[in-house]
Design a protein around this motif. Sequence first.
Motif, mmCIF file in Angstrom:
data_model
loop_
_atom_site.group_PDB
_atom_site.id
_atom_site.type_symbol
_atom_site.label_atom_id
_atom_site.label_comp_id
_atom_site.label_asym_id
_atom_site.label_seq_id
_atom_site.Cartn_x
_atom_site.Cartn_y
_atom_site.Cartn_z
ATOM 1 N N GLY A 38 60.125 -44.622 6.010
ATOM 2 C CA GLY A 38 59.230 -45.786 6.001
ATOM 3 C C GLY A 38 57.825 -45.397 5.571
ATOM 4 O O GLY A 38 57.183 -46.076 4.759
ATOM 5 N N LEU A 39 57.351 -44.282 6.093
ATOM 6 C CA LEU A 39 55.980 -43.851 5.778
ATOM 7 C C LEU A 39 55.833 -43.442 4.317
ATOM 8 O O LEU A 39 54.755 -43.554 3.740
ATOM 9 N N SER A 40 56.940 -42.967 3.736
ATOM 10 C CA SER A 40 56.857 -42.502 2.338
ATOM 11 C C SER A 40 56.562 -43.668 1.394
ATOM 12 O O SER A 40 56.202 -43.463 0.247
ATOM 13 N N LYS A 41 56.688 -44.906 1.915
ATOM 14 C CA LYS A 41 56.383 -46.073 1.073
ATOM 15 C C LYS A 41 54.920 -46.484 1.173
ATOM 16 O O LYS A 41 54.508 -47.487 0.611
ATOM 17 N N ILE A 42 54.160 -45.715 1.920
ATOM 18 C CA ILE A 42 52.724 -46.036 2.054
ATOM 19 C C ILE A 42 51.924 -44.958 1.334
ATOM 20 O O ILE A 42 51.850 -43.809 1.788
ATOM 21 N N GLU A 43 51.356 -45.354 0.224
ATOM 22 C CA GLU A 43 50.614 -44.421 -0.628
ATOM 23 C C GLU A 43 49.572 -43.600 0.145
ATOM 24 O O GLU A 43 49.404 -42.406 -0.080
ATOM 25 N N ARG A 44 48.876 -44.265 1.069
ATOM 26 C CA ARG A 44 47.774 -43.579 1.757
ATOM 27 C C ARG A 44 48.205 -42.496 2.745
ATOM 28 O O ARG A 44 47.408 -41.659 3.125
ATOM 29 N N VAL A 45 49.441 -42.547 3.209
ATOM 30 C CA VAL A 45 49.864 -41.564 4.217
ATOM 31 C C VAL A 45 50.231 -40.249 3.533
ATOM 32 O O VAL A 45 51.165 -40.185 2.750
ATOM 33 N N LYS A 46 49.471 -39.229 3.837
ATOM 34 C CA LYS A 46 49.679 -37.926 3.180
ATOM 35 C C LYS A 46 50.284 -36.904 4.132
ATOM 36 O O LYS A 46 50.822 -35.900 3.708
ATOM 37 N N VAL A 47 50.104 -37.150 5.428
ATOM 38 C CA VAL A 47 50.513 -36.139 6.405
ATOM 39 C C VAL A 47 51.433 -36.771 7.449
ATOM 40 O O VAL A 47 51.136 -37.831 7.998
ATOM 41 N N LEU A 48 52.546 -36.072 7.708
ATOM 42 C CA LEU A 48 53.498 -36.522 8.737
ATOM 43 C C LEU A 48 53.231 -35.739 10.016
ATOM 44 O O LEU A 48 53.337 -34.514 10.027
ATOM 45 N N ARG A 49 52.856 -36.458 11.064
ATOM 46 C CA ARG A 49 52.659 -35.797 12.344
ATOM 47 C C ARG A 49 53.925 -35.908 13.181
ATOM 48 O O ARG A 49 54.727 -36.841 12.994
ATOM 49 N N GLY A 50 54.105 -34.996 14.123
ATOM 50 C CA GLY A 50 55.219 -35.113 15.051
ATOM 51 C C GLY A 50 54.990 -34.157 16.197
ATOM 52 O O GLY A 50 54.712 -32.968 15.984
ATOM 53 N N GLY A 51 55.067 -34.675 17.418
ATOM 54 C CA GLY A 51 54.883 -33.829 18.598
ATOM 55 C C GLY A 51 56.191 -33.112 18.909
ATOM 56 O O GLY A 51 57.243 -33.743 19.065
ATOM 57 N N ILE A 52 56.124 -31.784 18.984
ATOM 58 C CA ILE A 52 57.324 -30.960 19.227
ATOM 59 C C ILE A 52 57.365 -30.517 20.689
ATOM 60 O O ILE A 52 58.401 -30.483 21.316
ATOM 61 N N TRP A 53 56.178 -30.151 21.194
ATOM 62 C CA TRP A 53 56.028 -29.782 22.610
ATOM 63 C C TRP A 53 55.050 -30.783 23.183
ATOM 64 O O TRP A 53 53.895 -30.846 22.745
ATOM 65 N N THR A 86 51.555 -30.568 13.538
ATOM 66 C CA THR A 86 52.002 -30.661 14.932
ATOM 67 C C THR A 86 50.964 -30.069 15.884
ATOM 68 O O THR A 86 50.053 -29.365 15.463
ATOM 69 N N GLU A 87 51.154 -30.373 17.159
ATOM 70 C CA GLU A 87 50.229 -29.867 18.188
ATOM 71 C C GLU A 87 50.684 -28.497 18.686
ATOM 72 O O GLU A 87 51.868 -28.295 18.960
ATOM 73 N N VAL A 88 49.731 -27.591 18.814
ATOM 74 C CA VAL A 88 50.036 -26.283 19.397
ATOM 75 C C VAL A 88 49.166 -26.084 20.637
ATOM 76 O O VAL A 88 47.991 -26.407 20.633
ATOM 77 N N ALA A 89 49.793 -25.559 21.692
ATOM 78 C CA ALA A 89 49.043 -25.388 22.939
ATOM 79 C C ALA A 89 49.047 -23.947 23.415
ATOM 80 O O ALA A 89 48.199 -23.562 24.219
#
Length: 352
Positions: A38-53, A86-89
């Motif tokens: 879905g996000l790949s259809k939005i020109e402005r979105v360049k970065v995919l975030r995702g929380g792993i931990w 992604t987030e690193v802690a």
Amino acid sequence: MSESFDIRKWFQKPDELLVISGPCSVETREQLMDTADGLSKIERVKVLRGGIWKPRTRPDVFEGVGEVGLQWMKEAKEKFGFLTMTEVAVPEHVELALRYDIDILWLGARTVVNPFSVQELADCLKGCDVPVFVKNPIAPDVKLWLGAIERLNGAGLKYIGAIHRGFSSAEETPYRNAPVWKIPIELKRLRPDIPMITDVSHICGCRELLQVTAQKALDFGTKGFMIESHCKPEQALTDANQQITPESLKNALNKLVIKKINTDKDDVVLKNLRKEIDDIDDELLNLIAKRMNVSEKIGDFKRKHDLTVLQMDRWKSVLEANINKGVNLGLNGDSVKEIFEIIHKDSIDRQM
Ligand code: PEP
Ligand code: MN
């Protein structure tokens, strides 16, 4: 979205609005792929975030899928051409994220409150070229935020950004984390070299406030957004109330009015208005200095006649009268109160 987006160039000249989106938590391969599609259809979105931990407030709940999610992030990156984030802690997160070619890291609000954790991360990032964003700490403490950035500077990192995600507050607010705009403004003043983006999802905590808050952030000169998205937001395992579908994100981004910092067109008009403001500021300062002189004379009188410096009844009535006068002039009562509290504190200090 385009494969050629160069995040390091963006850091050097953050002119283009950086839009980062993706789920709060990576939950399943299917969920991540559907959302990324879905996000790949939005020109402005360049970065995919995702929380792993996931740093959860209470134990015994979903705490992220861990390493397997990094493999899915890698797949999504290869399939759709996003940069991944992604987030690193803890140092182990850094090692794993880099092993799976995560392009950008972020330090979460709960990590940034702890200088020991930040230093450990900085030490393990030494010599890395990876861009790192630093979220504001949970408390509205600009020094703690600044300190985390300085620790990363100390490790030699070249690409450091800041994320304003709002602050915990003991007071009831409509937000999950109240924005307290003066804190990111102060960080920008202290570190104009650090591009700042806004995580409107964690500020708002609900879908309803996202649009107006994003517009406000733009008006304050944000360089980008982090906005959580999910293919089925209401079924999300974390932060279900604040995530939106990629389609809603597209609509929201389209509705934003993107403003420029400067304009050539009305340059003269703006210059004249700014001159007027500068003159008024001069007048204000002169008046405050004049007020302090009178206050010192009152201090001398009180000393001579053994009167207490703080006279609560007088102060209460001055404050109340000025708030009323200010409100009648169309000013914000809370702001008038704050201004007079600062002036009064200075007056009292001079009389001590
Ligand atoms: C997140 O972005 O999912 C997150 C946990 O954010 P924060 O550190 O701002 O709470
Ligand atoms: Mn979240």
